[in-house]
Design a protein around this motif. Structure first.
Motif, PDB file in Angstrom:
ATOM      1  N   GLY A 180       1.184   8.875  -0.443  1.00 40.21           N
ATOM      2  CA  GLY A 180       1.505   8.123  -1.475  1.00 40.21           C
ATOM      3  C   GLY A 180       2.691   6.878  -1.364  1.00 40.21           C
ATOM      4  O   GLY A 180       3.746   7.146  -0.583  1.00 40.21           O
ATOM      5  N   ILE A 181       2.487   5.933  -1.927  1.00 36.51           N
ATOM      6  CA  ILE A 181       3.741   4.828  -2.049  1.00 36.51           C
ATOM      7  C   ILE A 181       3.984   4.413  -3.482  1.00 36.51           C
ATOM      8  O   ILE A 181       3.483   3.981  -4.212  1.00 36.51           O
ATOM      9  CB  ILE A 181       3.183   3.704  -1.300  1.00 36.51           C
ATOM     10  N   VAL A 182       5.170   5.101  -3.761  1.00 38.45           N
ATOM     11  CA  VAL A 182       5.778   4.622  -4.958  1.00 38.45           C
ATOM     12  C   VAL A 182       6.526   3.348  -4.901  1.00 38.45           C
ATOM     13  O   VAL A 182       7.635   3.112  -4.447  1.00 38.45           O
ATOM     14  CB  VAL A 182       6.648   5.606  -5.469  1.00 38.45           C
ATOM     15  N   PRO A 224       9.710  -1.583   2.555  1.00 37.19           N
ATOM     16  CA  PRO A 224       8.101  -1.839   2.643  1.00 37.19           C
ATOM     17  C   PRO A 224       7.838  -1.787   4.295  1.00 37.19           C
ATOM     18  O   PRO A 224       6.811  -1.252   4.639  1.00 37.19           O
ATOM     19  CB  PRO A 224       8.120  -3.198   2.110  1.00 37.19           C
ATOM     20  N   VAL A 277       0.153  15.541  -1.393  1.00 32.58           N
ATOM     21  CA  VAL A 277       0.433  14.173  -1.007  1.00 32.58           C
ATOM     22  C   VAL A 277       1.931  13.945  -0.268  1.00 32.58           C
ATOM     23  O   VAL A 277       2.743  14.923  -0.702  1.00 32.58           O
ATOM     24  CB  VAL A 277       0.518  13.269  -2.439  1.00 32.58           C
ATOM     25  N   GLU A 278       1.676  13.210   0.735  1.00 28.99           N
ATOM     26  CA  GLU A 278       3.021  12.993   1.331  1.00 28.99           C
ATOM     27  C   GLU A 278       3.458  11.470   0.768  1.00 28.99           C
ATOM     28  O   GLU A 278       2.879  10.393   0.893  1.00 28.99           O
ATOM     29  CB  GLU A 278       2.726  12.905   3.070  1.00 28.99           C
ATOM     30  N   ILE A 279       4.633  11.535   0.297  1.00 33.78           N
ATOM     31  CA  ILE A 279       5.128  10.242  -0.179  1.00 33.78           C
ATOM     32  C   ILE A 279       6.074   9.537   0.904  1.00 33.78           C
ATOM     33  O   ILE A 279       7.055  10.027   1.463  1.00 33.78           O
ATOM     34  CB  ILE A 279       6.201  10.671  -1.247  1.00 33.78           C
ATOM     35  N   LEU A 280       5.612   8.305   1.091  1.00 34.66           N
ATOM     36  CA  LEU A 280       6.394   7.675   2.185  1.00 34.66           C
ATOM     37  C   LEU A 280       7.310   7.107   1.500  1.00 34.66           C
ATOM     38  O   LEU A 280       7.467   6.175   0.592  1.00 34.66           O
ATOM     39  CB  LEU A 280       5.290   6.487   2.943  1.00 34.66           C
ATOM     40  N   PHE A 319      -1.888  10.024  -7.528  1.00 37.65           N
ATOM     41  CA  PHE A 319      -1.131  10.676  -6.394  1.00 37.65           C
ATOM     42  C   PHE A 319      -1.719  11.949  -6.120  1.00 37.65           C
ATOM     43  O   PHE A 319      -1.425  12.582  -5.123  1.00 37.65           O
ATOM     44  CB  PHE A 319       0.284  10.759  -6.652  1.00 37.65           C
ATOM     45  N   ILE A 364       7.779   1.816   5.303  1.00 36.29           N
ATOM     46  CA  ILE A 364       6.532   2.639   4.865  1.00 36.29           C
ATOM     47  C   ILE A 364       5.397   2.269   5.466  1.00 36.29           C
ATOM     48  O   ILE A 364       4.633   2.991   5.902  1.00 36.29           O
ATOM     49  CB  ILE A 364       6.386   2.243   3.332  1.00 36.29           C
ATOM     50  N   ILE A 394       4.575  -4.019  -1.339  1.00 33.32           N
ATOM     51  CA  ILE A 394       3.957  -3.286  -0.241  1.00 33.32           C
ATOM     52  C   ILE A 394       3.026  -3.568   0.608  1.00 33.32           C
ATOM     53  O   ILE A 394       2.876  -3.843   1.814  1.00 33.32           O
ATOM     54  CB  ILE A 394       3.480  -2.021  -0.869  1.00 33.32           C
TER      55      ILE A 394
END
Ligand SMILES: Cc1cc2nc3c(=O)[nH]c(=O)nc-3n(C[C@H](O)[C@H](O)[C@H](O)COP(=O)(O)OP(=O)(O)OC[C@H]3O[C@@H](n4cnc5c(N)ncnc54)[C@H](O)[C@@H]3O)c2cc1C
Ligand SMILES: Nc1ncnc2c1ncn2[C@@H]1O[C@H](COP(=O)(O)O)[C@@H](O)[C@H]1O
Lengths: 263, 327
Positions: free
Chosen positions: B305-307, A246, A239-242, B299, A249, B313
């Motif tokens: 993924g957006i935490v 907001p 996974v690529e965490i952005l 995830f 992202i 968001i």
């Protein structure tokens, strides 16, 4: 009126299912009534209660499947029958249907057989219609509601849940029906029910008892084999965490999705 | 010459996209087998679908157009399919794994004593038999299934697991008309009507799905989920937790006890990614997860993924996509 619920014993949905030496294992996770079949049992009980009939749970499986049948007794089924025989091992859905149809035929007085939508191990969903075809019965699948049932007139009015919406149909009994989750909320076994079930004797019928030849059932009578079973390949890449605000992202995600041509 | 039959599933006179995906899979198999592909079109006033099938690659079509077939009913359809197969002796019969496809193939295979395999996501030809790849154990495992005996091999294919071919212009073929196998008086079931829930979507067909879970917090929490879905032209899905709470109808539930979906894009919002939820969505092509908890299992499946808080968001995503898509 006699209602039969066909149930399968399966590993719990939360079980960690693995393949070892070509065989599926689930560690020491519990074996349960196939979750879809709980709705079938509940609907059988509601029909029996409403129409003062009898509800029987049947299962084809190994000796251990008696536990699943006891859960059905604890929920309120009047009787439970295990169909078990070394000759039945390795049955595919057609062979399973042959066995269940033979058991239903042996009982003689069945008005309606209730099935779950599918078994969560094989995920096939053919058994209900195959039993109907074998018995020359009518099949009504994916029921989300039984509007009415007339045991004397042998008619039933149902609502089916299709991809496009609900379909209303009227039909005749005897029938094989399969039910989906929104038909009911399965009850929990009562304390009394559990006590009664613990003491209950679950009769076992063999292939000979239901009049099927060994060649018709089990691995010998099945058309399909499962030469390979393996875990899902891991999803490619990690996974690529952005990160960012907001808005940042959102811009990064839009770039990514457009580059991967999904939007 | 070997023959492959393709059952063209239709609803109210419109062929499903999944039917043409099945046609595409049949054509590929036919190339390897040196087989002909025949479309089977059953219904009422569906002659147009028989013609349409040539554009997607059918060599010929068998049409049964009759008022008794106006609505799908398992008995008359299965009796007809069994008869058409007994007459035409196909090697393989393919159809989409819809509610109708499952009923039809399960019942006709039992009538014919044929083999039946459900929910294929891959097909390969080996030693003259079709090897079907399919999920099992609620999508936790994959298996290869092969019919060692009994023909035809009747196989349903998961919608969206095979590419839909481009419709070719000007293709034609011969249409053979056949009679139904049952008379109205002998058919036990009568269809009395349909009720389509408002805003209902066909999740199985959706190219994009935006799903909400317990993290949306209530029925109103689905508003930003719906907005993003609408912006992307997608459908709204949900976890069981959201459905059980009564925030959204069961028809929207994705997972082991809901719908199984394979969209190109699956956006999970406020969904932890329990194994039962994964069972319904893990074959999605690209997964985006939005969750406050960086440790959430979802995830592990996600490409992006957006935490963070979905309520912050999602509106930003909708605004950005509106801009990008020129809406
Ligand atoms: C027999 C059986 C069958 C089942 N079948 C299904 C099925 O078909 N489908 C299914 O989905 N489940 C199914 N389940 C249930 C499954 O086990 C889980 O309980 C369920 O999927 C959890 O739903 P959830 O992820 O929405 O909720 P939770 O697990 O509670 O997760 C909510 C997530 O939201 C996040 N969150 C909270 N607030 C926010 C916020 N503001 N912004 C961002 N993130 C936030 C949290 O961090 C958490 O990760 C089944 C269970 C059983 C026993
Ligand atoms: N071995 C079995 N014994 C009793 N019922 C079964 C068995 N296998 C399947 N069924 C029933 O058939 C339904 C569909 O199963 P399947 O076709 O295997 O997906 C299940 O939900 C059960 O109601």
């Amino acid at each position: 009126m006699h209602v039969v619920a066909c149930i399968k014993q399966t590993p719990d949905t939360a079980a960690k299912v693995e393949v070892k030496d070509g065989h599926v294992t689930w560690g020491d996770a519990a074996l349960v009534v196939n979750p879809w079949d709980e709705y079938a049992v509940e609907e059988a009980l509601r029909l029996k209660e409403k129409h003062e009939g009898k509800a029987t749970a049947i299962c084809m499986g190994p000796e251990s499947a008696k536990e699943a049948l006891k859960t059905c007794l604890a929920m309120g089924c009047d009787e439970a029958i295990l169909i078990s025989d070394p000759a039945l091992k390795g049955s595919d859905s057609t062979a399973t249907a042959t066995v269940l149809a033979a058991a239903i035929r042996k009982m003689g007085d069945v008005d309606i057989a209730v099935f779950g939508k599918q078994a969560i191990d094989g995920d096939t969903g053919f058994t209900a219609v195959a039993v109907a075809a074998t018995l020359g019965w009518n099949a009504l699948t994916f029921l989300s509601k039984i509007e009415s049932l007339d045991p004397a007139g042998k008619t039933i009015v149902v609502e089916r849940s299709l991809e496009e919406g609900k379909q209303l149909c009227s039909s005749k009994l005897p029938a094989a029906i399969s039910v989906v989750k929104d038909i009911n909320e399965p009850r929990y076994p009562s304390f009394m029910g559990i006590r009664k079930a613990a003491k209950a004797n679950v009769p076992v019928w063999s292939a000979a008892d239901i009049g099927v030849e060994a060649s018709q059932v089990g691995a010998a009578g099945s058309a399909v084999t499962w030469p390979e079973i393996y875990p899902l390949p891991a999803r490619e890449g990690s996974v690529e965490i952005l990160e960012g605000s907001p808005e940042e992202i959102a811009a990064k995600l839009a770039d990514g999705l457009i580059a991967e041509k999904v939007i | 010459m070997p023959t492959i039959f393709v059952y063209v599933d239709q609803f109210k006179g419109a062929a499903l996209s999944a039917s043409w995906e099945t046609m595409g899979a049949a054509k590929k198999l036919a190339g390897e087998m040196g087989a002909n592909v025949t479309a089977l079109v059953f219904g009422h006033n569906v002659e147009g679908i028989a013609k349409e099938s040539f554009a997607y690659g059918a060599d010929s079509a068998t049409l049964c157009d009759d008022p008794t077939l106006a609505d799908f009913r398992a008995q008359p359809y299965a009796a007809l399919l069994a008869k058409v197969c007994a007459d035409g002796k196909p090697d393989v019969v393919l159809g989409p794994n819809t509610t109708r496809g499952r009923d039809l193939f399960g019942m006709a295979a039992a009538l014919l004593g044929a083999s039946a395999v459900a929910d294929g996501i891959g097909l390969a030809l080996k030693d003259g038999a079709v090897h079907v790849t399919r999920p099992a154990y609620a999508g936790k495992l994959l298996s290869t299934v092969v019919a060692k005996s009994r023909r035809p091999q009747m196989i349903t294919l998961r919608p969206r697991a095979f590419p839909k071919p481009e419709a070719g212009a000007g293709a034609s073929g011969s249409v053979t008309k056949v009679e139904p196998a049952m008379k109205e008086d002998d058919i036990a079931t009568k269809v009395t009507g349909y009720s389509v829930e408002e805003g209902r979507v066909n999740l199985a067909d959706a190219r994009i799905i935006v799903s909400g879970g317990r993290g949306v917090g209530g029925p109103d929490g689905f508003a930003p989920v719906r907005e993003l879905a609408a912006t992307l032209g997608g459908a709204v899905g949900a976890s069981r937790a959201a459905v059980d709470a009564g925030w959204i109808p069961y028809a929207n539930q994705v997972g082991q006890t809901g719908r199984t979906v394979s969209p190109d894009l699956y956006v999970a919002c406020g969904i932890s990614g329990a194994i039962q939820h994964q069972a319904g969505m893990r074959t999605s092509k690209l997964i985006v997860a939005i969750n406050k908890d960086a440790e959430a299992p979802i995830f592990k499946l996600a490409r992006y993924g957006i935490v963070g808080d979905l309520f912050k968001i999602l509106p930003a995503l909708s605004a950005e996509f509106k801009k990008r898509l020129g809406k």
